[in-house]
Design a protein around this motif. Structure first.
Motif, PDB file in Angstrom:
ATOM      1  N   THR A 198       0.824  -1.320  -0.008  1.00 23.18           N
ATOM      2  CA  THR A 198      -0.133   0.034   0.049  1.00 23.18           C
ATOM      3  C   THR A 198       0.754   1.297   0.148  1.00 23.18           C
ATOM      4  OG1 THR A 198       0.054   0.165   2.478  1.00 23.18           O
ATOM      5  CG2 THR A 198      -1.542  -1.455   1.325  1.00 23.18           C
ATOM      6  N   VAL A 199       0.292   2.446  -0.499  1.00 28.02           N
ATOM      7  CA  VAL A 199       1.101   3.634  -0.324  1.00 28.02           C
ATOM      8  C   VAL A 199       1.244   3.857   1.037  1.00 28.02           C
ATOM      9  CG1 VAL A 199       0.771   6.222  -1.095  1.00 28.02           C
ATOM     10  CG2 VAL A 199      -0.027   4.392  -2.568  1.00 28.02           C
ATOM     11  N   GLY A 200       0.506   3.862   1.844  1.00 28.60           N
ATOM     12  CA  GLY A 200       0.769   4.002   3.179  1.00 28.60           C
ATOM     13  C   GLY A 200       2.029   3.378   3.743  1.00 28.60           C
ATOM     14  N   THR A 201       2.230   1.991   3.334  1.00 24.12           N
ATOM     15  CA  THR A 201       3.450   1.358   3.685  1.00 24.12           C
ATOM     16  C   THR A 201       4.743   1.835   3.030  1.00 24.12           C
ATOM     17  OG1 THR A 201       1.974  -1.004   4.005  1.00 24.12           O
ATOM     18  CG2 THR A 201       4.403  -1.000   3.749  1.00 24.12           C
ATOM     19  N   VAL A 202       4.528   2.353   1.923  1.00 26.02           N
ATOM     20  CA  VAL A 202       5.727   3.150   1.234  1.00 26.02           C
ATOM     21  C   VAL A 202       6.068   4.227   1.980  1.00 26.02           C
ATOM     22  CG1 VAL A 202       6.300   4.246  -0.885  1.00 26.02           C
ATOM     23  CG2 VAL A 202       4.893   2.084  -1.095  1.00 26.02           C
ATOM     24  N   LYS A 203       5.233   4.855   2.396  1.00 23.84           N
ATOM     25  CA  LYS A 203       5.531   6.172   2.955  1.00 23.84           C
ATOM     26  C   LYS A 203       6.396   6.032   4.482  1.00 23.84           C
ATOM     27  CE  LYS A 203       1.655   9.151   1.323  1.00 23.84           C
ATOM     28  NZ  LYS A 203       0.395   9.818   1.657  1.00 23.84           N
ATOM     29  N   THR A 204       5.698   4.857   4.847  1.00 32.82           N
ATOM     30  CA  THR A 204       6.424   4.430   6.355  1.00 32.82           C
ATOM     31  C   THR A 204       7.810   4.095   5.903  1.00 32.82           C
ATOM     32  OG1 THR A 204       4.385   3.697   7.242  1.00 32.82           O
ATOM     33  CG2 THR A 204       6.324   2.967   8.111  1.00 32.82           C
ATOM     34  N   HIS A 205       8.050   3.260   4.981  1.00 33.81           N
ATOM     35  CA  HIS A 205       9.460   2.957   4.587  1.00 33.81           C
ATOM     36  C   HIS A 205      10.144   3.992   4.285  1.00 33.81           C
ATOM     37  CE1 HIS A 205       8.787  -1.395   4.977  1.00 33.81           C
ATOM     38  NE2 HIS A 205       7.956  -1.449   3.749  1.00 33.81           N
ATOM     39  N   VAL A 206       9.689   5.115   3.438  1.00 29.12           N
ATOM     40  CA  VAL A 206      10.506   6.218   2.995  1.00 29.12           C
ATOM     41  C   VAL A 206      10.857   7.071   4.327  1.00 29.12           C
ATOM     42  CG1 VAL A 206      10.386   8.527   1.885  1.00 29.12           C
ATOM     43  CG2 VAL A 206       9.548   6.489   0.597  1.00 29.12           C
ATOM     44  N   ARG A 207      10.171   7.246   5.328  1.00 31.71           N
ATOM     45  CA  ARG A 207      10.392   7.994   6.467  1.00 31.71           C
ATOM     46  C   ARG A 207      11.314   7.202   7.444  1.00 31.71           C
ATOM     47  NH1 ARG A 207       4.676   8.441   7.107  1.00 31.71           N
ATOM     48  NH2 ARG A 207       4.541   6.842   8.568  1.00 31.71           N
ATOM     49  N   ASN A 208      11.212   5.694   7.182  1.00 29.77           N
ATOM     50  CA  ASN A 208      12.256   5.099   8.003  1.00 29.77           C
ATOM     51  C   ASN A 208      13.550   5.285   7.350  1.00 29.77           C
ATOM     52  OD1 ASN A 208      10.504   4.233   9.790  1.00 29.77           O
ATOM     53  ND2 ASN A 208      10.058   2.221   8.843  1.00 29.77           N
ATOM     54  N   ILE A 209      13.684   5.164   5.950  1.00 32.79           N
ATOM     55  CA  ILE A 209      15.003   5.509   5.257  1.00 32.79           C
ATOM     56  C   ILE A 209      15.597   6.707   5.468  1.00 32.79           C
ATOM     57  CG2 ILE A 209      16.080   5.464   3.019  1.00 32.79           C
ATOM     58  CD1 ILE A 209      13.998   3.747   2.042  1.00 32.79           C
ATOM     59  N   LEU A 210      14.684   7.740   5.501  1.00 27.51           N
ATOM     60  CA  LEU A 210      15.481   9.163   5.625  1.00 27.51           C
ATOM     61  C   LEU A 210      15.907   9.313   7.122  1.00 27.51           C
ATOM     62  CD1 LEU A 210      12.872  11.157   3.926  1.00 27.51           C
ATOM     63  CD2 LEU A 210      14.963  10.571   2.875  1.00 27.51           C
ATOM     64  N   SER A 211      14.984   8.603   7.877  1.00 32.01           N
ATOM     65  CA  SER A 211      15.326   8.683   9.306  1.00 32.01           C
ATOM     66  C   SER A 211      16.678   7.975   9.637  1.00 32.01           C
ATOM     67  CB  SER A 211      14.239   8.039  10.317  1.00 32.01           C
ATOM     68  OG  SER A 211      14.624   8.234  11.801  1.00 32.01           O
ATOM     69  N   LYS A 212      16.840   6.739   9.193  1.00 32.17           N
ATOM     70  CA  LYS A 212      17.785   5.802   9.468  1.00 32.17           C
ATOM     71  C   LYS A 212      19.221   6.526   8.802  1.00 32.17           C
ATOM     72  CE  LYS A 212      15.725   1.574   9.981  1.00 32.17           C
ATOM     73  NZ  LYS A 212      15.599   0.096   9.346  1.00 32.17           N
ATOM     74  N   LEU A 213      19.293   7.144   7.656  1.00 37.34           N
ATOM     75  CA  LEU A 213      20.346   7.836   6.954  1.00 37.34           C
ATOM     76  C   LEU A 213      20.603   9.057   7.390  1.00 37.34           C
ATOM     77  CD1 LEU A 213      19.802   6.231   3.393  1.00 37.34           C
ATOM     78  CD2 LEU A 213      21.299   5.352   5.044  1.00 37.34           C
ATOM     79  N   CYS A 214      19.619   9.798   8.123  1.00 37.81           N
ATOM     80  CA  CYS A 214      19.891  10.919   8.559  1.00 37.81           C
ATOM     81  C   CYS A 214      19.834  11.983   7.367  1.00 37.81           C
ATOM     82  CB  CYS A 214      21.145  11.188   9.405  1.00 37.81           C
ATOM     83  SG  CYS A 214      21.007  10.426  11.256  1.00 37.81           S
ATOM     84  N   ALA A 215      18.800  11.715   6.705  1.00 37.29           N
ATOM     85  CA  ALA A 215      18.701  12.434   5.059  1.00 37.29           C
ATOM     86  C   ALA A 215      17.958  13.421   5.226  1.00 37.29           C
ATOM     87  CB  ALA A 215      18.565  11.573   3.982  1.00 37.29           C
ATOM     88  N   ASP A 216      18.076  14.588   4.547  1.00 32.41           N
ATOM     89  CA  ASP A 216      16.903  15.452   4.471  1.00 32.41           C
ATOM     90  C   ASP A 216      15.686  15.333   3.346  1.00 32.41           C
ATOM     91  OD1 ASP A 216      17.986  16.863   6.613  1.00 32.41           O
ATOM     92  OD2 ASP A 216      19.229  18.122   5.088  1.00 32.41           O
ATOM     93  N   ASP A 217      16.415  14.450   2.374  1.00 29.25           N
ATOM     94  CA  ASP A 217      15.265  14.226   1.254  1.00 29.25           C
ATOM     95  C   ASP A 217      15.820  12.862   0.362  1.00 29.25           C
ATOM     96  OD1 ASP A 217      17.573  14.863  -0.478  1.00 29.25           O
ATOM     97  OD2 ASP A 217      16.634  17.116  -0.458  1.00 29.25           O
TER      98      ASP A 217
END
Length: 232
Positions: A198-217
């Motif tokens: 689901t799109v909601g699951t994708v958004k969760t993964h994207v947030r996790n990726i940015l958080s784990k990599l300390c990335a702004d975008d």
């Protein structure tokens, strides 16, 4: 505001002249010096102490990767933009491992190049979309060969700070899949379709990726993944 002070390291005369002309059009950029060999480039960087160096990879003598490594070792605050025609994964990874901040292909429009210079100077790493997908696909293939069942991906980075960040919160296999599709330009909806989630699951993964990599975008996340070397 002070202009961005640049040293250009490029062996091709016509390309160097074209870049000189392009850079001269922008008041917020100042070209301090030019070099046609790697050795001369390192010396000019030592002498001029620029804010940013634009470096080609295929230089006579020492190549652009080695120029970056030597310059960064002596001046860690120096920003390096690799500008080249080399789009193979090995070269891109070697460049980021040596300390490059951004990686751009030479067919970029001059106005877009200025944007890359400004973003790099502001601290936002850039990788050309034309090569990001290819490189991440190569890295993910290595990950698949080295991963063991059900375990998270471990990451080793050339940069000690990145190592600490990524070892503390490694990316999962699914997050790597999402990251690869992000770099290829897929929207959240497109990623959801590709991975049957689901799109909601994708958004969760994207947030996790940015958080784990300390990335702004998303772009910065891809660059950090490349610089880390991901799975070895």
């Amino acid at each position: 505001m002070e202009p961005i002070r640049i040293v250009l390291v490029e062996d091709h005369d016509l390309t160097r002249a074209g870049l000189r002309m392009a850079l001269s059009q922008y008041p917020n950029v100042k070209l301090l010096a030019e070099a046609s060999t790697g050795e001369t480039g390192v010396k000019l960087i030592e002498q001029m102490r620029p804010d940013l160096a634009i470096v080609d990879v295929g230089l006579p003598g020492i190549d652009g990767v080695e120029v970056t490594r030597r310059a960064k070792a002596e001046f860690p605050e120096l920003l390096v933009l690799i500008l080249t025609m080399r789009d193979d994964a090995e070269t891109v990874l070697a460049a980021f491992a040596s300390g490059a901040d951004s990686y751009c292909m030479k067919d970029i429009a001059s106005k877009d190049l200025l944007g890359v210079i400004e973003k790099t100077h502001e601290g936002t790493s850039y990788i050309d979309p034309a090569i990001a997908g290819v490189v991440l696909n190569d890295l993910r293939s290595r990950s698949a060969h080295s991963a063991t069942g059900g375990r998270q991906t471990s990451i080793q980075a050339a940069d000690p700070e990145l190592t600490q960040i990524l070892e503390a919160s490694p990316l999962t296999e699914r997050e790597l899949e999402v990251l690869q599709l992000i770099v290829k330009g897929h929207s959240n909806e497109g990623i959801a379709q590709e991975l049957y989630i689901t799109v909601g699951t994708v958004k969760t993964h994207v947030r996790n990726i940015l958080s784990k990599l300390c990335a702004d975008d998303r772009t910065q996340a891809a660059v950090l993944a490349l610089r880390s070397g991901l799975v070895r």
